[in-house]
Enzyme design. Sequence first.
Site, PDB file in Angstrom:
ATOM      1  N   ASP A 128     -13.367  -6.596  -4.826  1.00 12.60           N
ATOM      2  CA  ASP A 128     -12.997  -6.951  -3.455  1.00 12.60           C
ATOM      3  C   ASP A 128     -11.734  -7.809  -3.415  1.00 12.60           C
ATOM      4  OD1 ASP A 128     -14.457  -5.810  -1.416  1.00 12.60           O
ATOM      5  OD2 ASP A 128     -16.162  -7.161  -1.670  1.00 12.60           O
ATOM      6  N   LYS A 186     -20.782   3.388   0.746  1.00  7.91           N
ATOM      7  CA  LYS A 186     -20.119   3.062  -0.523  1.00  7.91           C
ATOM      8  C   LYS A 186     -20.859   3.709  -1.694  1.00  7.91           C
ATOM      9  CE  LYS A 186     -18.279  -1.205   1.387  1.00  7.91           C
ATOM     10  NZ  LYS A 186     -18.451  -2.649   1.630  1.00  7.91           N
ATOM     11  N   GLN A 234     -22.078  -7.629  -0.526  1.00 11.69           N
ATOM     12  CA  GLN A 234     -21.809  -7.241   0.861  1.00 11.69           C
ATOM     13  C   GLN A 234     -21.895  -8.447   1.797  1.00 11.69           C
ATOM     14  OE1 GLN A 234     -20.938  -4.028   1.923  1.00 11.69           O
ATOM     15  NE2 GLN A 234     -20.612  -5.003   3.904  1.00 11.69           N
TER      16      GLN A 234
END
Length: 309
Positions: free
Chosen positions: A124, A54, A98
């Site tokens: 997200d 990422k 994460q």
Amino acid sequence: MAARVLDGAAVARQIRDEVAPGVAAFTRRAGRPPGLGIVLVGDDPASEIYVRAKLKSAGDEGLRADLNRLHATASLADLLALVEQLNHSDVHDGILVQSPLPAAMGADAEQRVFDLIHPGKDVDGFHPINVGHLVQNRAALTGCTPAGVIELLERSNVAIAGARAVVIGRSDIVGKPTALLLLHRHATVTICHSRTADLPRVAACADILVAAIGRPGFVTREFVKPGATVVDVGTTQVADRAIVERLFPPGSARREVFERRASLVVGDVHPDVADVAGALSPVPGGVGPLTIAMLLKNTLTAAQQRTRT
Ligand code: NAP
């Protein structure tokens, strides 16, 4: 006949190419690039790989991406304080924590973290406000993997409207939002899970079958209607030789990767499904690259929205 391959890497490239001019325009206008704050707690090897990918992708497309690390023994209070700091940061438009978090943080840790992330920075799409917007079909920030599944289908010219879609998996992160996105595009959607009776028969009704389970090779030929489109979201790191030998014949490319690395990322869909399906997304190279592309797109969207007011 072998299924058409749904090339996630190529579709992800298209999306990233579309995001790049927006990033450049934002940077010119705001005097800084769109910024993403990534939080990694502990040293889970798979998470390290995902986070590295990422960071690199964000940098490649001209975004700012900062990694904020916490030690595996950090408390939930430490993590919440870091998220709050990023909520107030002027240079971070998106925040990504994460998963998974260390078990010691408690069963409700992820939910508490997702609830705290500012909805406008929630790249997200996990915050309850963004989930509510998704249910109402007016979400600006939708989960990266579910949105990636839809991009893969649409850009591969798979008709969704009117199709029967079956999603196996009902997680808040993948299964449920994917089902909602398919529903909003006028598919007739069934969601399956570990208590679904006669799962292969239900799955075999699908024109579009999405597997998001986390069980290597679970979806076999009997789950698949001939000609159906199958999207394999599953990614499980397998080190068990018996599983790899069950799925991949000697001399196959995947088997050779396993021999070299002693582990292999394996999807939920058995390789034999390629003989029955009309189209199939591979693992790796299917949904994974799209998840990253959608993260970059969401970060740009968050930046544009934050600076519009
Ligand atoms: P999760 O939270 O563990 O959910 C798994 C779902 O699968 C649950 O709903 C579970 O049902 C269902 N399930 C488990 N065993 C089953 C069985 N035998 N029959 C039917 N359903 C079964 O996992 P997740 O976060 O949704 O992730 C799913 C997979 O996608 C994982 O492999 C993950 O690594 C992968 N993933 C990939 C990406 C990517 O970028 N490619 C991104 C995110 C996730 P119950 O609800 O009944 O327990």
